[in-house]
Write an enzyme that holds these catalytic residues in place. Structure first.
Site: not given
Length: 144
Positions: A61, A71, A73, A102, A109
């Site tokens: 979600e 940035g 990790g 975005n 991803y």
């Protein structure tokens, strides 16, 4: 549970109450000493569902990391842990959406192996909001 901001009035009860509706993984800074407690710096909120074609599915979600920690990790750690939890639960995939604007999230991803199904599978994200839910429920009662 850490004292963090809950933007939705029922979020705390729905996730951390007696009968949780969703699950959440938190990232925290370590407590430096007794006077300086751990600080929540991110979360991954998820729940499970089912798809008749694919079986068990995890739905992500929301994944959020405080700006100053992005940035480093943490997002990748979240996604790795979510993958582990999903596999342990017998899930075949993790589904999630990201906003069109975005680009940073979409790139993140994609680097992890996700693919955008908007064009390839022509999935569109549909929503029935509260007013529509009430109208549907009332209409059903009128037909009964």
């Amino acid at each position: 549970m850490p004292d963090i901001f809950f933007p939705c009035p029922v979020l705390k009860a729905d996730g951390f109450g007696e009968h949780p509706f969703f699950k959440c993984i938190l990232a925290e800074t370590p407590a430096e000493n007794e006077s300086k407690q751990a600080r929540t710096i991110g979360y991954a909120l998820y729940f499970f569902g089912y798809n008749v074609n694919h079986g068990r599915i995890m739905y992500l979600e929301n994944l959020f990391v405080v700006a100053e920690f992005r940035g480093s990790g943490i997002g990748k750690e979240f996604m790795g842990k979510l993958a582990e939890v999903a596999l342990q639960a017998g899930c075949t995939e993790i589904k999630f959406v990201t906003m069109e604007w975005n680009r940073e999230a979409k790139d993140f991803y994609t680097r992890l192996g996700a693919h955008d199904t908007t064009e390839s599978e022509q999935w569109h994200c549909m929503v029935l909001e509260a007013d529509a839910l009430r109208r549907l429920a009332q209409g059903r009662k009128a037909l009964a």
